[in-house]
Design a protein around this motif. Structure first.
Motif, mmCIF file in Angstrom:
data_model
loop_
_atom_site.group_PDB
_atom_site.id
_atom_site.type_symbol
_atom_site.label_atom_id
_atom_site.label_comp_id
_atom_site.label_asym_id
_atom_site.label_seq_id
_atom_site.Cartn_x
_atom_site.Cartn_y
_atom_site.Cartn_z
ATOM 1 N N ARG A 9 0.698 -1.391 -0.098
ATOM 2 C CA ARG A 9 -0.009 -0.101 -0.104
ATOM 3 C C ARG A 9 0.885 1.397 -0.112
ATOM 4 N NH1 ARG A 9 -4.901 0.188 4.159
ATOM 5 N NH2 ARG A 9 -3.039 0.974 5.248
ATOM 6 N N MET A 10 2.015 1.140 0.758
ATOM 7 C CA MET A 10 2.849 2.378 0.877
ATOM 8 C C MET A 10 3.799 2.546 -0.518
ATOM 9 S SD MET A 10 5.897 3.305 3.679
ATOM 10 C CE MET A 10 4.771 3.398 4.933
ATOM 11 N N ALA A 11 3.826 1.458 -1.047
ATOM 12 C CA ALA A 11 4.693 1.643 -2.284
ATOM 13 C C ALA A 11 3.451 2.188 -3.472
ATOM 14 C CB ALA A 11 5.471 0.355 -2.789
ATOM 15 N N SER A 12 2.418 1.804 -3.533
ATOM 16 C CA SER A 12 1.508 2.115 -4.300
ATOM 17 C C SER A 12 1.209 3.398 -4.192
ATOM 18 C CB SER A 12 0.202 1.203 -4.220
ATOM 19 O OG SER A 12 -0.666 1.638 -5.042
ATOM 20 N N GLY A 13 0.963 3.935 -2.987
ATOM 21 C CA GLY A 13 0.757 5.530 -2.712
ATOM 22 C C GLY A 13 1.786 6.313 -2.944
ATOM 23 N N LEU A 14 3.087 5.796 -2.745
ATOM 24 C CA LEU A 14 4.301 6.632 -3.306
ATOM 25 C C LEU A 14 4.369 6.890 -4.717
ATOM 26 C CD1 LEU A 14 6.853 8.477 -2.604
ATOM 27 C CD2 LEU A 14 8.008 6.089 -2.339
ATOM 28 N N ALA A 15 3.944 5.818 -5.620
ATOM 29 C CA ALA A 15 3.972 5.881 -6.720
ATOM 30 C C ALA A 15 2.770 6.671 -7.453
ATOM 31 C CB ALA A 15 3.731 4.255 -7.409
ATOM 32 N N LYS A 16 1.645 6.535 -6.855
ATOM 33 C CA LYS A 16 0.773 7.592 -7.116
ATOM 34 C C LYS A 16 1.035 8.893 -6.960
ATOM 35 C CE LYS A 16 -3.118 4.245 -6.750
ATOM 36 N NZ LYS A 16 -4.191 3.844 -5.733
ATOM 37 N N HIS A 17 1.481 9.367 -5.816
ATOM 38 C CA HIS A 17 1.908 10.523 -5.383
ATOM 39 C C HIS A 17 3.146 11.028 -6.234
ATOM 40 C CE1 HIS A 17 4.654 13.414 -3.200
ATOM 41 N NE2 HIS A 17 3.480 14.045 -2.665
ATOM 42 N N ALA A 18 3.991 10.234 -6.889
ATOM 43 C CA ALA A 18 5.027 10.989 -7.764
ATOM 44 C C ALA A 18 4.284 11.069 -9.115
ATOM 45 C CB ALA A 18 6.096 9.788 -7.718
ATOM 46 N N GLY A 19 3.384 10.389 -9.590
ATOM 47 C CA GLY A 19 2.693 10.585 -10.541
ATOM 48 C C GLY A 19 1.856 11.926 -10.731
ATOM 49 N N THR A 20 1.318 12.112 -9.550
ATOM 50 C CA THR A 20 0.374 13.213 -9.383
ATOM 51 C C THR A 20 1.326 14.515 -9.435
ATOM 52 O OG1 THR A 20 -1.371 12.149 -8.125
ATOM 53 C CG2 THR A 20 -1.014 14.474 -7.771
ATOM 54 N N ARG A 21 2.449 14.273 -8.666
ATOM 55 C CA ARG A 21 3.302 15.749 -8.619
ATOM 56 C C ARG A 21 4.096 15.813 -9.908
ATOM 57 N NH1 ARG A 21 8.865 16.694 -5.195
ATOM 58 N NH2 ARG A 21 8.654 19.008 -5.309
#
Length: 129
Positions: A9-21
């Protein structure tokens, strides 16, 4: 199955955050010559992840503000110490490019954590691949 494990979940959240940023930074660069445009950025991943009850799901500040998990990391205006351009624009292309490199590193980190965790899980199940 994997969405129950915190590391995934954390890795997925970090990847989504990076994509949004990355999308916000691209929008900033695209508007670098737009008069009156204010540079935007996304809140730090560590702060948004800690502030949520269920990991990647974020809190809405008012009803209808965010559609759900996909809009978890909302862009915000950034306060820059540097003076703005004469036309009121606060985008520095150099700063945006540095932030883009940092964001790519975050995305690469998320993928590395995901791959490593998946390898550990496969090994624990007795599978090599």
């Amino acid at each position: 199955m994997f969405d129950k494990l915190e590391i995934f979940r954390m890795a997925s959240g970090l990847a989504k955050h990076a994509g949004t940023r990355q999308a916000v930074l691209a929008r900033n660069i695209a508007n670098s010559d737009t008069p009156g445009y204010r540079a935007q950025d996304v809140a730090d991943f560590a702060r948004t992840y800690r502030g949520s009850d269920t990991g990647t799901q974020m809190r809405a500040t008012r009803s209808g503000h965010m559609a759900g998990r996909e809009m978890a990391h909302a862009a915000q205006n950034t306060d820059r110490a540097d003076p703005e351009e004469p036309n009121g624009n606060t985008v520095s292309v150099e700063d945006q490019m540095l932030k883009a490199v940092e964001t790519k590193r975050q995305h690469d980190l998320a993928l590395a954590v995901y791959r490593s965790s998946l390898g550990i899980l496969r090994t624990s199940l007795g599978r090599q691949r």
